[in-house]
Design a protein around this motif. Structure first.
Motif, PDB file in Angstrom:
ATOM      1  N   MET A   1      87.801   2.560  32.663  1.00 58.30           N
ATOM      2  CA  MET A   1      87.482   1.881  33.930  1.00 58.30           C
ATOM      3  C   MET A   1      88.134   0.665  34.065  1.00 58.30           C
ATOM      4  SD  MET A   1      85.191   3.475  35.985  1.00 58.30           S
ATOM      5  CE  MET A   1      83.877   4.721  35.745  1.00 58.30           C
ATOM      6  N   THR A   2      88.593   0.673  35.429  1.00 64.39           N
ATOM      7  CA  THR A   2      89.107  -0.471  35.792  1.00 64.39           C
ATOM      8  C   THR A   2      88.349  -1.501  36.631  1.00 64.39           C
ATOM      9  OG1 THR A   2      91.451   0.222  35.556  1.00 64.39           O
ATOM     10  CG2 THR A   2      91.200  -1.743  36.983  1.00 64.39           C
ATOM     11  N   HIS A   3      88.039  -2.994  36.487  1.00 61.64           N
ATOM     12  CA  HIS A   3      87.313  -3.491  37.303  1.00 61.64           C
ATOM     13  C   HIS A   3      87.933  -4.369  38.437  1.00 61.64           C
ATOM     14  CE1 HIS A   3      83.653  -5.930  37.760  1.00 61.64           C
ATOM     15  NE2 HIS A   3      84.595  -7.161  37.945  1.00 61.64           N
ATOM     16  N   LEU A   4      87.497  -4.289  39.559  1.00 66.84           N
ATOM     17  CA  LEU A   4      88.193  -4.999  40.728  1.00 66.84           C
ATOM     18  C   LEU A   4      87.136  -5.860  41.400  1.00 66.84           C
ATOM     19  CD1 LEU A   4      87.849  -4.282  43.930  1.00 66.84           C
ATOM     20  CD2 LEU A   4      89.284  -2.211  43.392  1.00 66.84           C
ATOM     21  N   GLU A   5      87.552  -7.056  42.068  1.00 70.57           N
ATOM     22  CA  GLU A   5      86.805  -7.653  42.772  1.00 70.57           C
ATOM     23  C   GLU A   5      87.745  -8.077  44.187  1.00 70.57           C
ATOM     24  OE1 GLU A   5      84.701 -11.058  41.378  1.00 70.57           O
ATOM     25  OE2 GLU A   5      83.981  -9.929  39.678  1.00 70.57           O
ATOM     26  N   SER A   6      87.209  -7.616  45.264  1.00 69.13           N
ATOM     27  CA  SER A   6      88.079  -7.809  46.572  1.00 69.13           C
ATOM     28  C   SER A   6      87.204  -8.571  47.396  1.00 69.13           C
ATOM     29  CB  SER A   6      88.724  -6.551  47.221  1.00 69.13           C
ATOM     30  OG  SER A   6      90.117  -6.040  46.299  1.00 69.13           O
ATOM     31  N   ARG A 113      87.386   7.523  41.696  1.00 71.47           N
ATOM     32  CA  ARG A 113      86.024   7.516  41.338  1.00 71.47           C
ATOM     33  C   ARG A 113      85.640   5.944  40.973  1.00 71.47           C
ATOM     34  NH1 ARG A 113      84.755  11.591  36.644  1.00 71.47           N
ATOM     35  NH2 ARG A 113      85.115   9.454  35.673  1.00 71.47           N
ATOM     36  N   GLY A 114      84.174   5.733  41.361  1.00 72.09           N
ATOM     37  CA  GLY A 114      83.921   4.357  40.925  1.00 72.09           C
ATOM     38  C   GLY A 114      82.422   3.848  41.365  1.00 72.09           C
ATOM     39  N   THR A 115      82.085   2.983  40.807  1.00 76.41           N
ATOM     40  CA  THR A 115      80.608   2.507  41.191  1.00 76.41           C
ATOM     41  C   THR A 115      80.782   0.732  41.123  1.00 76.41           C
ATOM     42  OG1 THR A 115      79.671   2.622  38.939  1.00 76.41           O
ATOM     43  CG2 THR A 115      79.378   4.247  40.122  1.00 76.41           C
ATOM     44  N   GLY A 116      79.838   0.344  41.901  1.00 78.30           N
ATOM     45  CA  GLY A 116      79.628  -1.235  41.794  1.00 78.30           C
ATOM     46  C   GLY A 116      78.787  -1.559  42.883  1.00 78.30           C
ATOM     47  N   VAL A 117      78.917  -2.888  43.472  1.00 78.69           N
ATOM     48  CA  VAL A 117      78.163  -3.534  44.459  1.00 78.69           C
ATOM     49  C   VAL A 117      79.085  -4.246  45.691  1.00 78.69           C
ATOM     50  CG1 VAL A 117      76.807  -5.593  44.675  1.00 78.69           C
ATOM     51  CG2 VAL A 117      76.512  -3.964  42.613  1.00 78.69           C
ATOM     52  N   VAL A 118      78.287  -4.202  46.911  1.00 84.49           N
ATOM     53  CA  VAL A 118      78.899  -4.812  48.067  1.00 84.49           C
ATOM     54  C   VAL A 118      77.868  -5.906  48.183  1.00 84.49           C
ATOM     55  CG1 VAL A 118      79.511  -4.765  50.295  1.00 84.49           C
ATOM     56  CG2 VAL A 118      80.236  -2.743  48.858  1.00 84.49           C
ATOM     57  N   ALA A 119      78.377  -7.221  48.003  1.00 82.10           N
ATOM     58  CA  ALA A 119      77.569  -8.503  48.371  1.00 82.10           C
ATOM     59  C   ALA A 119      78.377  -9.788  48.653  1.00 82.10           C
ATOM     60  CB  ALA A 119      76.549  -8.697  46.995  1.00 82.10           C
ATOM     61  N   HIS A 120      77.876 -10.456  49.276  1.00 82.65           N
ATOM     62  CA  HIS A 120      78.500 -11.840  49.634  1.00 82.65           C
ATOM     63  C   HIS A 120      80.014 -11.802  50.004  1.00 82.65           C
ATOM     64  CE1 HIS A 120      74.571 -13.299  48.403  1.00 82.65           C
ATOM     65  NE2 HIS A 120      74.759 -12.657  47.148  1.00 82.65           N
ATOM     66  N   GLU A 121      80.168 -10.893  51.104  1.00 81.33           N
ATOM     67  CA  GLU A 121      81.533 -10.363  51.244  1.00 81.33           C
ATOM     68  C   GLU A 121      82.551 -10.350  50.175  1.00 81.33           C
ATOM     69  OE1 GLU A 121      82.298 -14.087  54.001  1.00 81.33           O
ATOM     70  OE2 GLU A 121      81.736 -12.705  55.587  1.00 81.33           O
ATOM     71  N   ARG A 122      82.175  -9.461  49.183  1.00 79.75           N
ATOM     72  CA  ARG A 122      82.860  -9.347  48.205  1.00 79.75           C
ATOM     73  C   ARG A 122      82.406  -7.780  47.510  1.00 79.75           C
ATOM     74  NH1 ARG A 122      86.086 -11.786  44.987  1.00 79.75           N
ATOM     75  NH2 ARG A 122      85.522 -13.819  45.788  1.00 79.75           N
ATOM     76  N   LEU A 123      83.587  -7.015  47.525  1.00 82.42           N
ATOM     77  CA  LEU A 123      83.384  -5.760  46.782  1.00 82.42           C
ATOM     78  C   LEU A 123      83.594  -5.783  45.521  1.00 82.42           C
ATOM     79  CD1 LEU A 123      82.961  -2.522  46.677  1.00 82.42           C
ATOM     80  CD2 LEU A 123      85.405  -2.335  47.237  1.00 82.42           C
ATOM     81  N   THR A 124      82.638  -5.529  44.366  1.00 85.35           N
ATOM     82  CA  THR A 124      82.979  -5.499  42.878  1.00 85.35           C
ATOM     83  C   THR A 124      82.770  -3.637  42.545  1.00 85.35           C
ATOM     84  OG1 THR A 124      81.901  -7.552  42.546  1.00 85.35           O
ATOM     85  CG2 THR A 124      82.197  -6.100  40.811  1.00 85.35           C
ATOM     86  N   LEU A 125      83.912  -3.397  42.082  1.00 94.11           N
ATOM     87  CA  LEU A 125      83.936  -2.031  41.862  1.00 94.11           C
ATOM     88  C   LEU A 125      84.502  -1.783  40.532  1.00 94.11           C
ATOM     89  CD1 LEU A 125      83.420   0.697  43.162  1.00 94.11           C
ATOM     90  CD2 LEU A 125      85.907   0.710  44.002  1.00 94.11           C
ATOM     91  N   ASP A 126      83.952  -0.804  39.701  1.00 87.11           N
ATOM     92  CA  ASP A 126      84.560  -0.499  38.155  1.00 87.11           C
ATOM     93  C   ASP A 126      84.934   1.118  38.622  1.00 87.11           C
ATOM     94  OD1 ASP A 126      84.001  -2.588  36.642  1.00 87.11           O
ATOM     95  OD2 ASP A 126      81.851  -2.014  36.444  1.00 87.11           O
ATOM     96  N   TYR A 127      86.308   1.168  38.469  1.00 84.66           N
ATOM     97  CA  TYR A 127      86.728   2.548  39.417  1.00 84.66           C
ATOM     98  C   TYR A 127      87.913   3.371  38.277  1.00 84.66           C
ATOM     99  CZ  TYR A 127      91.096   0.083  40.241  1.00 84.66           C
ATOM    100  OH  TYR A 127      92.375  -0.400  40.227  1.00 84.66           O
ATOM    101  N   GLU A 128      88.210   4.393  38.609  1.00 86.65           N
ATOM    102  CA  GLU A 128      89.073   5.347  37.884  1.00 86.65           C
ATOM    103  C   GLU A 128      89.953   5.932  39.080  1.00 86.65           C
ATOM    104  OE1 GLU A 128      88.024   7.949  34.734  1.00 86.65           O
ATOM    105  OE2 GLU A 128      86.170   6.503  34.299  1.00 86.65           O
ATOM    106  N   LEU A 129      91.208   5.960  38.695  1.00 86.12           N
ATOM    107  CA  LEU A 129      92.129   6.576  39.292  1.00 86.12           C
ATOM    108  C   LEU A 129      92.997   7.705  38.380  1.00 86.12           C
ATOM    109  CD1 LEU A 129      94.044   4.270  41.887  1.00 86.12           C
ATOM    110  CD2 LEU A 129      93.052   6.415  42.473  1.00 86.12           C
ATOM    111  N   PRO A 130      93.141   8.935  39.039  1.00 84.11           N
ATOM    112  CA  PRO A 130      93.881   9.850  38.102  1.00 84.11           C
ATOM    113  C   PRO A 130      95.593   9.595  37.966  1.00 84.11           C
ATOM    114  CG  PRO A 130      93.062  11.061  39.960  1.00 84.11           C
ATOM    115  CD  PRO A 130      92.657   9.438  39.953  1.00 84.11           C
TER     116      PRO A 130
END
Length: 130
Positions: A1-6, A113-130
């Motif tokens: 899983m890759t972690h992103l914060e956008s 694919r991925g799961t995370g949280v949307v809060a305080h004008e930020r998307l935090t997502l742990d995801y996978e791309l094939p």
């Protein structure tokens, strides 16, 4: 899983007028619908449009959203649908969640694919791309 914060900005917040879900006089918390448009920056670059269902009462609040994101991630262009929500209030733990809707990725984001949280004008997502 890759972690992103956008980070994102909310460009449009447009509540529905005359909403059939609005509070009937004296019958519980107000509910409604809102159209939302956003711009993402950071590892996820792009725009999004979402439909939100909301509930706001004296002791708590909740929302549920379906959001189509069109943009670029890891240099790959495409789109996907993110479902997210939150609920909490007096005496209740705040719960927040988000996930990429299975099979919703298109173009270079097909299979995302991925799961995370949307809060305080930020998307935090742990995801996978094939």
């Amino acid at each position: 899983m890759t972690h992103l914060e956008s980070a994102f900005t909310i460009d449009v917040w447009e509540p529905a007028e005359g909403d059939a879900l609005a509070e009937p006089e004296g019958r519980g918390p107000a509910t409604g619908r809102t159209l939302l448009r956003k711009t993402y920056s950071g590892p996820l670059q792009g725009t999004a449009v979402a439909e939100l269902l909301t509930t706001q009462g004296e002791g708590g609040a909740a929302y549920l959203a379906q959001e189509r994101v069109v943009g670029e991630l890891e240099g790959r262009a495409g789109s996907f649908v993110l479902q997210h929500g939150a609920s909490g209030g007096d005496g209740h733990e705040m719960r927040q969640w988000a996930f990429v809707v299975a099979g919703s990725g298109t173009g270079g984001l097909e299979g995302l694919r991925g799961t995370g949280v949307v809060a305080h004008e930020r998307l935090t997502l742990d995801y996978e791309l094939p």
